[in-house]
Design an enzyme around this catalytic site. Structure first.
Site, PDB file in Angstrom:
ATOM      1  N   HIS A  77      -1.673   2.406   3.640  1.00 29.76           N
ATOM      2  CA  HIS A  77      -1.100   2.884   2.497  1.00 29.76           C
ATOM      3  C   HIS A  77       0.113   2.863   2.284  1.00 29.76           C
ATOM      4  O   HIS A  77       1.050   3.298   3.068  1.00 29.76           O
ATOM      5  CB  HIS A  77      -1.422   5.053   2.472  1.00 29.76           C
ATOM      6  CG  HIS A  77      -1.689   5.331   1.220  1.00 29.76           C
ATOM      7  ND1 HIS A  77       0.259   5.927   0.769  1.00 29.76           N
ATOM      8  CD2 HIS A  77      -2.731   5.555  -0.081  1.00 29.76           C
ATOM      9  CE1 HIS A  77      -0.775   6.629  -0.075  1.00 29.76           C
ATOM     10  NE2 HIS A  77      -2.627   6.503  -0.947  1.00 29.76           N
ATOM     11  N   ASP A 137      -9.285   6.741   0.629  1.00 24.90           N
ATOM     12  CA  ASP A 137     -10.614   5.742   0.387  1.00 24.90           C
ATOM     13  C   ASP A 137     -11.307   5.078   1.194  1.00 24.90           C
ATOM     14  O   ASP A 137     -13.203   5.235   0.825  1.00 24.90           O
ATOM     15  CB  ASP A 137      -9.730   4.796  -0.651  1.00 24.90           C
ATOM     16  CG  ASP A 137      -9.471   4.932  -1.763  1.00 24.90           C
ATOM     17  OD1 ASP A 137      -9.341   5.976  -2.552  1.00 24.90           O
ATOM     18  OD2 ASP A 137      -8.122   4.548  -2.199  1.00 24.90           O
TER      19      ASP A 137
END
Length: 449
Positions: free
Chosen positions: A327, A386
């Site tokens: 991320h 996700d």
């Protein structure tokens, strides 16, 4: 020119594009590409009280990663989730109130706000037929953006940017987003996939998550665990600070003085991008490819070999990425993924998909170490939200075309809060500087070219 000549001319035009800029110039002029510093930290461009993402501390000018935390209006998201789950109730409406108004609602305020959202959960007469069904889109995000812009035409005070009016517009859009998303999917499914067209009206006594499942499924049926997990997904996606791409777009377009509908349509365009809201689609596609190529999902060595092929650009889309791992902000952990994982296992057990859940958990465990070894990643990496959200949506029988729209149905709450914050603080129009690096040239008359 005939059509063939025009087509050839059009094709030749693309060859004339000259947009390549020497990468060294970005270093020379200290341009923060992507508004990121060299160490990966975001360039500070604004202040907000809405959401906070915290993933590191600074000690003697050194960036030290810590487990990630996400705050909504100063409250740790973990505490918020624990609160409504302990009470065995849905949390999305409470989070809407918190993000919009800055305080947790009491029982009376929460009930009244929920009733107000329910009251607004309808579309103008003939809107579904004329705006959604008559113009089905192959991408539901585009369908939603078009519907939002169409709602501008029906609003008598569309350009009124007073706080009272913008708040009313935002609450109406929050209430209507599940409808324009789900109905947009049904139009796509019917006209582009030749499936039966079944439209269900929302039920006023149901929560946002329940209504999504109620309207999406032909039989309107769902289990409590399914609704609770979708509600949790909405809560975890509702806000992520002012620096994420779509929320920044919200600030930028709002700062220009534009109307609410144009602002939200612009945010939808941002979220549609595969680098933002469309990321979980790539995770699902990657796992589909993985399952086809693995003989034994429980074999650590075989799974690790496949992941190595991903990183070496030898498998799946040959991008060199393990989607869902890593991320831009979080390193040690994404708090949303940590929360999600606890409840994903429960739903996987209910659905008889424990083997697949174990595969996800195994990839999460192996990928971080492998990326540091093979890709020379200079920071810790972990699963992001996700990684699990696509798996959750698939277990909920949500069609893949609805994955990003579900994100939008949630994130419009954060967009609304950021729009109002930008207006309240009456900031300047956002206009960062770009340096032109093209060489100076003389004009040449048409006859001498």
């Amino acid at each position: 020119m005939d059509n063939m000549d025009l087509e050839k001319f059009e094709q030749d035009l693309s060859k004339k594009l000259r947009n390549s800029i020497d990468p060294e110039l970005y270093n020379k002029y200290q341009v923060k590409r992507g508004l990121r510093d060299a160490d990966g930290r975001g360039v500070l461009v604004g202040l907000t009280e809405i959401g906070e993402v915290h993933s590191y501390i600074i000690d003697e000018n050194e960036v030290i990663p810590i487990p990630g935390t996400l705050m909504y209006r100063g409250i740790n998201i973990q505490y918020i989730v624990n609160g409504f789950l302990k009470d065995d109730r849905f949390g999305f409406e409470e989070v809407c109130y918190l993000l919009l108004f800055g305080e947790l609602p009491n029982k009376k305020e929460l009930n009244q706000f929920t009733e107000l959202v329910s009251k607004y959960r309808n579309l103008p007469e003939d809107f579904v037929r004329d705006m959604i069904l008559k113009m089905p889109s192959k991408n539901i995000m585009n369908s939603m953006a078009r519907s939002v812009l169409a709602l501008y035409s029906i609003d008598d005070n569309a350009d009124n940017t007073s706080i009272d009016n913008v708040l009313k517009q935002c609450i109406r859009l929050i209430a209507c987003f599940p409808l324009i998303g789900v109905y947009g999917y049904h139009a796509f499914s019917h006209y582009h996939k030749n499936k039966s067209l079944i439209i269900h009206s929302p039920e006023p006594h149901l929560s946002t998550a329940e209504n999504i499942l109620h309207m999406l499924r032909n039989d309107c049926k769902y289990t409590k665990l399914e609704a609770m997990l979708l509600d949790l997904a909405l809560v975890l996606h509702a806000e992520h600070g002012g620096g994420n791409n779509s929320s920044f777009v919200t600030h930028v377009v709002t700062s220009a003085g534009s109307d609410t509908y144009s602002v939200i349509a612009a945010a939808l365009g941002s979220l549609k991008g595969p680098r933002h809201g469309g990321a979980n689609l790539k995770v699902v596609e990657m796992f589909n490819d993985m399952k086809e190529n693995l003989k034994d999902w429980s074999d650590d060595e075989e799974v690790e070999n496949y992941l190595a092929k991903l990183l070496n650009k030898e498998a799946f889309d040959k991008s060199g990425l393990i989607y869902g791992i890593g991320h831009a902000v979080y390193s040690i952990s994404d708090p949303r993924a940590v929360i999600f994982k606890k409840y994903v296992k429960k739903l996987a057990k209910e659905k008889g998909l424990e083997d697949e859940y174990n595969l996800y958990a195994k990839v999460e465990k192996l990928a971080s170490k492998l990326m540091k070894n093979l890709s020379k990643v200079n920071k810790d990496v972990s699963a992001n939200v996700d990684f699990y959200s696509g798996f959750v949506y698939r277990m909920l029988d949500i069609p893949i075309e609805m994955y990003t729209p579900i994100f939008a149905i949630s994130r419009i709450v954060g967009w609304s809060a950021h729009r109002i914050e930008e207006i309240v603080n009456n900031g300047k129009i956002v206009r960062p500087a770009f340096k032109c690096v093209s060489r100076r040239r003389n004009y040449i008359s048409l006859e001498n070219r």
